[in-house]
Scaffold this active site. Sequence first.
Site, PDB file in Angstrom:
ATOM      1  N   ARG A 149       0.872  -1.174   0.000  1.00  0.00           N
ATOM      2  CA  ARG A 149       0.000   0.000   0.000  1.00  0.00           C
ATOM      3  C   ARG A 149       0.907   1.220   0.000  1.00  0.00           C
ATOM      4  O   ARG A 149       2.047   1.163   0.484  1.00  0.00           O
ATOM      5  CB  ARG A 149      -0.903   0.011   1.226  1.00  0.00           C
ATOM      6  N   LYS A 174      -2.429  -2.175   7.465  1.00  0.00           N
ATOM      7  CA  LYS A 174      -3.864  -2.019   7.679  1.00  0.00           C
ATOM      8  C   LYS A 174      -4.326  -2.951   8.791  1.00  0.00           C
ATOM      9  O   LYS A 174      -3.977  -4.131   8.811  1.00  0.00           O
ATOM     10  CB  LYS A 174      -4.622  -2.326   6.377  1.00  0.00           C
ATOM     11  N   HIS A 280      -2.237   2.506  -6.239  1.00  0.00           N
ATOM     12  CA  HIS A 280      -2.837   1.293  -5.680  1.00  0.00           C
ATOM     13  C   HIS A 280      -3.082   0.236  -6.755  1.00  0.00           C
ATOM     14  O   HIS A 280      -3.154  -0.965  -6.444  1.00  0.00           O
ATOM     15  CB  HIS A 280      -4.147   1.633  -4.977  1.00  0.00           C
ATOM     16  N   ARG A 283      -0.575  -2.452  -6.709  1.00  0.00           N
ATOM     17  CA  ARG A 283      -0.825  -3.522  -5.719  1.00  0.00           C
ATOM     18  C   ARG A 283      -1.790  -4.553  -6.305  1.00  0.00           C
ATOM     19  O   ARG A 283      -1.570  -5.764  -6.170  1.00  0.00           O
ATOM     20  CB  ARG A 283      -1.388  -2.904  -4.445  1.00  0.00           C
ATOM     21  N   HIS A 306      -4.166  -9.734   3.664  1.00  0.00           N
ATOM     22  CA  HIS A 306      -5.622  -9.838   3.758  1.00  0.00           C
ATOM     23  C   HIS A 306      -6.022 -10.741   4.925  1.00  0.00           C
ATOM     24  O   HIS A 306      -5.413 -11.790   5.148  1.00  0.00           O
ATOM     25  CB  HIS A 306      -6.204 -10.422   2.465  1.00  0.00           C
ATOM     26  N   TYR A 315      -9.247 -11.290  -7.252  1.00  0.00           N
ATOM     27  CA  TYR A 315      -8.265 -11.250  -8.335  1.00  0.00           C
ATOM     28  C   TYR A 315      -8.397 -12.437  -9.277  1.00  0.00           C
ATOM     29  O   TYR A 315      -7.934 -12.369 -10.414  1.00  0.00           O
ATOM     30  CB  TYR A 315      -6.849 -11.166  -7.760  1.00  0.00           C
TER      31      TYR A 315
END
Length: 333
Positions: A149, A174, A280, A283, A306, A315
């Site tokens: 990120r 995050k 982004h 990423r 994640h 994805y």
Amino acid sequence: MTGGESTNIHPEIEGRDSIESRMREILRVRNYSYRTEQTYIERVRAYLSYAERNSLAIDEPETVRRYISWLALSRNVAASTQNLSFNAINFLFKEVLKKDMGDQSDNLRARSGSKLPSVFTVDEVKAIFDHLEGTDRLMLEMIYAGGLRISELMRLRVQDIDWEGCQLFVRGGKGDKDRTTLLGRKLVEPLRKHLEAVKKIHEEDLSAGVGEVYLPNGLDRKYPGAGKTWGWMYAFPSETISKDPRSGKMRRHHVSDMTIQRAMKEGMRKAGIAKYGSVHTLRHSFATHLLMKGVNIREVQDLLGHNSVETTMIYTHVIRTLGNRPESPLDMM
């Protein structure tokens, strides 16, 4: 109670200035990032202004419902903006006003449809990098190489680089989670040369008395002087010295997100890429290209940080748009 009166939920809070001050204090104790702190304060400020204009009690869930509805219907804000405002107000209720909003939490969150992320092809990524040089290119290459990120690159410290293992330690990502991700082998030498120049800047700052960097989680009190050591220096520092908005100290902060975004826009412009894309997107491209190469989705999940593999699964749908698509019936005629 009208918007001009103070709430009686918390006796020591007497009006908007006190609410803002108390909220800042709690956010800092909870170790929220400075950006989140500023965003939450800004959103709550807007909510309090709305309540005051309409003579509404700031500590009533009905006021929150009316405000969120006003944002959605009159201001036509995006779902993400609506939810961000709600999160800030929810924090205000729970942590500052000490009041429960009841079932508003479920009813007032905006729901948006599932959207596929924008992704660059491998050739597009290469073209963007080929039109950049120096630090601009290195920063974007590191984001793509490790699926970072933008904030994670900005806050990367020298000590978080594992040269031998060719990996990066991402601290406080995050959700305040740590993880490891990839440092491309091609970037080892360019990064070493970059850090040689950064070290000279650091030494000059130390001589000038401004070489102490910000340390998270109150570590500056636990380890006095640690902020002056080379290991804690940002890998990508700002070009200028500025005042720390929290401590008031003059110091060199990390590079700004605007600097990185400008580099990305310039690379896309020079490469002639007209599709939507941002930093982004690199990423998203990292994850998609790994999956296209057959990397296990669980490993990709770990590299991205994640919580759930379901988030990473998006994805797999993107891959279908980049792979062999069926021929249109029009082209068969």
